[in-house]
Design an enzyme around this catalytic site. Sequence first.
Site, short mmCIF file in Angstrom:
data_model
loop_
_atom_site.label_atom_id
_atom_site.label_comp_id
_atom_site.label_asym_id
_atom_site.label_seq_id
_atom_site.Cartn_x
_atom_site.Cartn_y
_atom_site.Cartn_z
N ASP A 263 6.09 8.95 7.04
CA ASP A 263 5.85 8.77 5.62
C ASP A 263 6.87 9.52 4.77
O ASP A 263 7.17 10.69 5.02
CB ASP A 263 4.43 9.26 5.28
CG ASP A 263 4.08 9.08 3.82
OD1 ASP A 263 4.05 7.92 3.36
OD2 ASP A 263 3.85 10.09 3.13
N GLU A 300 9.94 5.86 6.31
CA GLU A 300 9.84 5.35 4.93
C GLU A 300 10.71 6.25 4.07
O GLU A 300 10.57 7.47 4.10
CB GLU A 300 8.41 5.41 4.41
CG GLU A 300 8.30 4.89 2.98
CD GLU A 300 7.10 5.40 2.21
OE1 GLU A 300 6.77 4.78 1.18
OE2 GLU A 300 6.49 6.42 2.61
#
Length: 613
Positions: A263, A300
Site C-alpha cells: 500500500d 501502489e
Amino acid sequence: MGITRAIGAAYTAEKGTTFTVWAPDAQQVEVIISAPETTSLTLQKEAFGYWTGSSDKVLPGARYKYRLNNETERPDPASQFQPDTVHAASEVIDHGKFTWTDENWKGIPLEKFIIYELHVGTFSEEGTFEGIIKKLPELQELGITAIELMPLAQFPGERNWGYDGVYPFAVQNSYGGPEGLKNLVNACHEKGIAVILDVVYNHMGPEGNYLNDYGPYFTKKYNTPWGAALNFDDAHSDHVRNFFLQNALMWLRDFHIDALRLDAVHAILDMGSKHFLQELQEHVSQLGEQLGREFTLIAESDLNDVRLLNPIDKGGYGLAGQWMDDFHHAVHTLVTGEREGYYEDYGDPDQLVKTLQHGFIYNGIYSEHRKKTLGTDASGNPAKQFVVCIQNHDQVGNRMLGERISQLVSFEKLKLVAGLVLLSPYTPMLFMGEEYGEDNPFLYFVSHTDENLVELVRKGRKEEFSAFSWKGEAPDPQALDTFQKSKLQHSYHQQEQQKQLREYYKELIKIRKAAAVFAQPDHSKLQAHFDKATQVLQFTHLSPTPHLHCLVNFSDQPQHVTVPQQAGSEWNILLNSSDQQWGGNAAGSEATESETNSFLLQPESLLTLQSKK
C-alpha cells in the site's frame, strides 16, 4: 542485507514457545500468561534491545501480554492472533498443525494474472474467509486467476477497510483468524487461483497502536497524512525494518500467500543507502529460492516512478509490478466527464492513446493538479508490470457516496470500459461486483470504540471531499448501516441484464486467455489512434500473430469505421459489445466485415477483431 531476527511468539513441539520482542529502552520485560492459567516468564535482554525467553509449558492457545518495566502491560506488537480486541491479550498459535494440501501448487506468472480485488467483510453475506470459499467456484467459472484481499491485519472492531490495522502479523479475528485464512488459500490453490494480500507498511492505525510503548517505531523526521512516519531510516531503524521484513516473509512462508500488494509506497519514507523496498525484494527473492517458488511484490505508488520496477543491478528496487492510476483516470474522465480534484489532469483522449502505448501519461511532464513535473518514462518496461483497472477500493470508496461506475455511466459504457481493461496490454484487475454491475455502493466504514477518534474520522472524510462538488450528505463511517449497504448482493442470478454483463466479462477473459498477443503482452507492439471527430479509439496488438484489433466508440452515435489495411487484410469479429446476447440492441450481422475492412459501430460500443492470417 540488514539485521534479521524472528520476533513474536514462536511455538514448536520440541521447544515449546519462544518469545522475542524488541524493546530497546526497557529495563525489564516479562511475559504475563493470562490463560489457561496465570503465570509469568522473565525475558533476557540481548543485543540491540531484543528480549527473549522460552517455556515448554506455554502451548498454542495461551493468552499473553508483555509487561514493560514492571508496570505497563501491552499485547505483542508481532501478535499472530488477537482473538478478542486490539486491546486484549495476544494468543500463541501453532503454524505446524495446519494440514496444507497445495504441495503441487507452483503459482502462476504475473502475465497470467487476472486479478479480482475484494474486501472480506463485504464480499459475502457471511463476511468471512469461509464466505469467500463458498463463492470460489463462481470466480473460477468467471475466469479469475488471482484474488486480492484488502488488508487483514487486526483492526478495532469488526468493520474496517483494513488500513487501520495495528497488528500487522495478526489475521483479523472477525474474518476467521489465521486458520480461516489458511483454509482460504488452500481452497484457492486447489482451484488454480493465486492469492494476493494487501499489506500496509506506510502507517499504522490509531486505535490499539501501542508501538511507541516498545521503542522508536516512528520518526519525527517526516510527517505523513496519518501523522508521524514509521522509522525506516532514523536511529534504530534496522529493527523497525526487520519488523516489517519478518511480516512479509511470514505471509509468504506460513500462509502460502503468492503475492503482496504494498500500500502507498510513496509514504514509506526512506533516505537510507538501501531503500526498504529493495531490501524487502531481496529477502522475498531469497525465500523464493529456498522454497522453490516465485513470490510477487506489487506496489501502489502515485509517483509514476519506474525505479520501483527496474532491476536492482540497474538502480531499481526490483519489484514485479505497480498499480497504474493514469490508465484508470484517463478512462474514467472520458466516460464520466468528471474533471474535478485529481481528475483535472485528465480528460484528453490522446492521454488514453499515450497510456495504452507507453504506460505512464505523466512521464516527466507538468501536472497542473500537483503544480509540478511528475513521473518517469515507462515505455521500456514490460506491460505485465502495470496493474490497471476501471474500479478499485480507492476510486469507488473514496467517492463521498461510494458510487460504482455502474451508477455513473450507461450499461453500454460499462461493457466498453470492461473491454479497455481486459484487452489492454497490462495486467487487468476487477473490483468485486464489477463483473455484473453491482448496484450497492462501496462506502468507507470503521468501528472504532474511541468516540473522539470517530469524530476525527468523520471530519477527515468531509475535508477529503472538499475538492469535489459531490452533492448529498456523507454517510457516517461508524454506522453499521454504512457497512451493510456496502455488501455485495450477488444479484446477477435474478437480474437478466446483470447476468448478461457477467457473461460478457467471461467472454472478454476467455479472449484474453486465448489470444496469442497476451501470452507475453507488449505495449511497444501496440498501435493506437483516437479520431476526435468520430470519438472512436482504435488500437491494435501487432505481435505475435494473429493480430488483435479493437474499435471503441465513445460517442452516442453509430460510426462507420475503416480499419487500416496495414493492420491486417482480413478480420474475424471476436466480440461486439452491442450484440443482443450481451444486452445490446444490435444483431450480430450489423457489424459484419466487408471487402473494404469497414465496420459499423453502435453507440458506446466496443468491437474486437482478430486477423485471419
